[in-house]
Design a protein around this motif. Structure first.
Motif, short mmCIF file in Angstrom:
data_model
loop_
_atom_site.label_atom_id
_atom_site.label_comp_id
_atom_site.label_asym_id
_atom_site.label_seq_id
_atom_site.Cartn_x
_atom_site.Cartn_y
_atom_site.Cartn_z
N ILE A 187 2.36 0.18 0.51
CA ILE A 187 2.73 -0.55 1.97
C ILE A 187 3.84 -0.70 0.72
O ILE A 187 3.87 -1.25 0.04
CB ILE A 187 2.37 -2.10 2.65
N GLU A 218 2.45 3.11 4.90
CA GLU A 218 3.22 1.85 6.09
C GLU A 218 4.39 1.62 5.41
O GLU A 218 3.98 1.33 4.05
CB GLU A 218 2.14 0.96 6.29
N TYR A 220 7.53 -1.30 5.88
CA TYR A 220 8.69 -2.30 7.31
C TYR A 220 9.37 -2.45 6.63
O TYR A 220 9.50 -2.34 4.79
CB TYR A 220 7.55 -3.65 6.39
N LEU A 251 0.53 -9.09 6.36
CA LEU A 251 0.09 -7.43 6.36
C LEU A 251 -1.75 -7.91 5.29
O LEU A 251 -0.67 -9.08 4.70
CB LEU A 251 0.87 -6.46 6.01
#
Length: 254
Positions: A187, A218, A220, A251
């Protein structure tokens, strides 16, 4: 590991004072952004990265009742101004708050909050234990944290990697050596200020390019300006695996 976005806005926050644009007037909670900050929990460890002007409200909103340390990315006011509000943690936990930052950050904090470090301290001021860091990995309560050197225009600042999570804000350039430190991140959090070119922040297009180059499962985007556009509209335009963060988003890793 659990990560909570305490704030995802740029230095002015969103809505911006006196602005009447559609983003600032939006009723969608995702378009209301405090200054950028995150809370990270790893096992029993509780740390915050950056304490901006909204720190008190962010902590109350997130229901954070214990804090082991504060880590600073850099010394700009929108990332440090709320430091005074660590006092309730001092009172509850009965110990100084470890504060981690580069030398330039520690020096700036000592200037901005001179009363904290005065030889004749007023009763009740924050109790801070400043700890200087550089680009070398360090540990807090046994948890390894790897600094990620990036550039904020001409100012060298730090992102951080904790396990398979990497957090970078206020950057407009990531050196190849730092990209290697990010490899394998599951992430990634990266700043994406607006669509137009900016002197010290990634644009949305630049951030997408960097995210795709890093290839995290992922990604963000944070540190978002009202100029980027409505959350729902922009989010739908992003490639798969990339999304806009919003205040309160949580998360979980591992």
């Amino acid at each position: 590991m659990k990560v909570t976005f305490l704030g995802t806005g740029t230095s002015q926050g969103v809505p911006v004072i006196s602005c009447t644009c559609e983003v600032c007037g939006s009723l969608d909670f995702r378009n209301k952004r405090f200054r950028s900050s995150i809370h990270v929990e790893v096992g029993k460890l509780s740390v915050v990265i950056d304490t901006g002007p909204d720190f008190r409200t962010q902590i109350l909103r997130a229901g954070i009742t214990d804090l082991d340390a504060v880590i600073f990315t850099h010394e700009h006011k929108d990332h440090t101004a709320g430091l005074d509000d660590i006092r309730p943690f001092n009172f509850k936990q009965q110990k100084d708050m470890p504060v981690f930052g580069k030398l330039q950050v520690i020096e700036q904090i000592k200037r901005e909050f001179a009363y904290i470090f005065s030889g004749k301290r007023y009763p009740g001021v924050p109790q801070v234990a400043p700890i200087e860091i550089d680009e070398t990995p360090f540990t807090i309560e046994g948890i390894r944290i790897t600094p990620i050197p990036v550039m904020h225009y001409k100012l060298p600042i730090l992102g951080f990697r904790i396990g398979d999570f990497t957090y970078i804000t206020d950057a407009n350039y990531i050196p190849d050596e730092s990209l290697k430190l990010i490899e394998g991140t599951e992430i990634l959090v990266l700043n994406a200020l607006q669509k137009e070119s900016h002197i010290s922040h990634f644009t949305l297009e630049e951030a997408v390019g960097i995210a795709q180059k890093i290839g995290a499962k992922e990604t963000y985007f944070t540190h978002i300006s009202h100029k980027l556009g409505l959350h729902d509209t922009v989010d739908k335009e992003l490639p798969e695996g990339i999304a806009l963060a919003y205040d309160g988003l949580q998360l979980t890793l591992g």
